[in-house]
Scaffold this motif. Structure first.
Motif, PDB file in Angstrom:
ATOM      1  N   VAL A  77      52.799  34.372  35.011  1.00  0.00           N
ATOM      2  CA  VAL A  77      51.549  33.005  34.610  1.00  0.00           C
ATOM      3  C   VAL A  77      50.278  33.567  34.585  1.00  0.00           C
ATOM      4  O   VAL A  77      50.606  34.796  34.799  1.00  0.00           O
ATOM      5  N   PRO A  78      49.158  33.456  33.785  1.00  0.00           N
ATOM      6  CA  PRO A  78      47.954  33.670  33.264  1.00  0.00           C
ATOM      7  C   PRO A  78      47.269  34.472  34.716  1.00  0.00           C
ATOM      8  O   PRO A  78      47.481  33.920  35.320  1.00  0.00           O
ATOM      9  N   ILE A  79      47.592  36.162  34.243  1.00  0.00           N
ATOM     10  CA  ILE A  79      45.930  36.641  35.268  1.00  0.00           C
ATOM     11  C   ILE A  79      45.375  35.260  36.677  1.00  0.00           C
ATOM     12  O   ILE A  79      44.796  35.374  37.761  1.00  0.00           O
ATOM     13  N   THR A  80      44.551  34.678  35.654  1.00  0.00           N
ATOM     14  CA  THR A  80      43.789  33.549  35.840  1.00  0.00           C
ATOM     15  C   THR A  80      44.457  32.491  37.151  1.00  0.00           C
ATOM     16  O   THR A  80      43.288  32.083  37.884  1.00  0.00           O
ATOM     17  N   GLU A  81      45.173  32.301  36.811  1.00  0.00           N
ATOM     18  CA  GLU A  81      45.257  31.193  37.684  1.00  0.00           C
ATOM     19  C   GLU A  81      46.099  31.741  39.432  1.00  0.00           C
ATOM     20  O   GLU A  81      46.491  30.659  40.293  1.00  0.00           O
ATOM     21  N   ILE A  82      46.424  32.985  39.217  1.00  0.00           N
ATOM     22  CA  ILE A  82      46.538  33.101  40.899  1.00  0.00           C
ATOM     23  C   ILE A  82      45.383  33.182  41.855  1.00  0.00           C
ATOM     24  O   ILE A  82      44.193  34.109  41.573  1.00  0.00           O
ATOM     25  N   GLY A  83      45.777  32.203  42.614  1.00  0.00           N
ATOM     26  CA  GLY A  83      44.864  32.071  43.742  1.00  0.00           C
ATOM     27  C   GLY A  83      44.431  32.927  45.048  1.00  0.00           C
ATOM     28  O   GLY A  83      42.961  33.446  45.504  1.00  0.00           O
ATOM     29  N   ASP A  84      44.882  34.067  45.095  1.00  0.00           N
ATOM     30  CA  ASP A  84      44.639  35.138  45.954  1.00  0.00           C
ATOM     31  C   ASP A  84      43.897  36.059  45.348  1.00  0.00           C
ATOM     32  O   ASP A  84      44.387  36.972  44.551  1.00  0.00           O
ATOM     33  N   ASP A  85      42.738  36.128  45.774  1.00  0.00           N
ATOM     34  CA  ASP A  85      41.652  37.188  45.146  1.00  0.00           C
ATOM     35  C   ASP A  85      42.326  39.159  44.748  1.00  0.00           C
ATOM     36  O   ASP A  85      42.795  39.463  44.475  1.00  0.00           O
ATOM     37  N   GLU A  86      43.531  38.905  46.201  1.00  0.00           N
ATOM     38  CA  GLU A  86      43.822  40.185  46.738  1.00  0.00           C
ATOM     39  C   GLU A  86      45.408  40.657  45.683  1.00  0.00           C
ATOM     40  O   GLU A  86      45.200  41.541  44.869  1.00  0.00           O
ATOM     41  N   LEU A  87      46.216  39.873  45.760  1.00  0.00           N
ATOM     42  CA  LEU A  87      47.159  39.236  45.030  1.00  0.00           C
ATOM     43  C   LEU A  87      46.559  39.399  43.623  1.00  0.00           C
ATOM     44  O   LEU A  87      47.468  40.107  42.569  1.00  0.00           O
ATOM     45  N   ARG A  88      45.476  38.896  42.806  1.00  0.00           N
ATOM     46  CA  ARG A  88      45.481  39.459  41.158  1.00  0.00           C
ATOM     47  C   ARG A  88      45.264  40.321  41.049  1.00  0.00           C
ATOM     48  O   ARG A  88      44.751  40.805  40.155  1.00  0.00           O
ATOM     49  N   GLU A  89      43.824  41.263  41.898  1.00  0.00           N
ATOM     50  CA  GLU A  89      43.478  42.432  41.870  1.00  0.00           C
ATOM     51  C   GLU A  89      44.458  43.678  41.643  1.00  0.00           C
ATOM     52  O   GLU A  89      44.606  44.723  40.983  1.00  0.00           O
TER      53      GLU A  89
END
Length: 96
Positions: A77-89
């Motif tokens: 999925v696009p990285i902007t769709e990851i809701g968890d801030d730590e996981l997105r980072e």
């Protein structure tokens, strides 16, 4: 035939992969479940379906993958769709 839910492209083949069930507490003794992995050559995303699904059975069986690792994670999925801030980072930096 099965179509990609993201771009609508038609799937041509599937592979069987073993995926461990996700469980926060009971993850040591659960055996991998066989799933049909469908790869969209148009958009590059994966979809998983039950191997006995009629749409999967109409497809050609693809080359088996013998690779196994515990440290590789993929993002479909696009990285902007990851809701968890730590996981997105973590995905943005490219490390665990």
């Amino acid at each position: 035939m099965a179509n990609c839910p993201y771009c609508g492209e038609e799937y041509w083949e599937y592979t069987i992969v073993g995926v461990r069930p996700a469980d926060e507490h009971l993850n040591q003794w659960l055996d991998p479940m066989p799933l049909a992995q469908l790869f969209c050559e148009s958009c590059g995303r994966y979809t998983f379906m039950h191997p006995d699904h009629p749409d999967v059975q109409r497809l050609r069986k693809g080359q088996h993958q013998e690779r196994q690792t515990e440290t590789v994670r993929t993002l479909n999925v696009p990285i902007t769709e990851i809701g968890d801030d730590e996981l997105r980072e973590q995905f943005a930096r490219g490390r665990d």
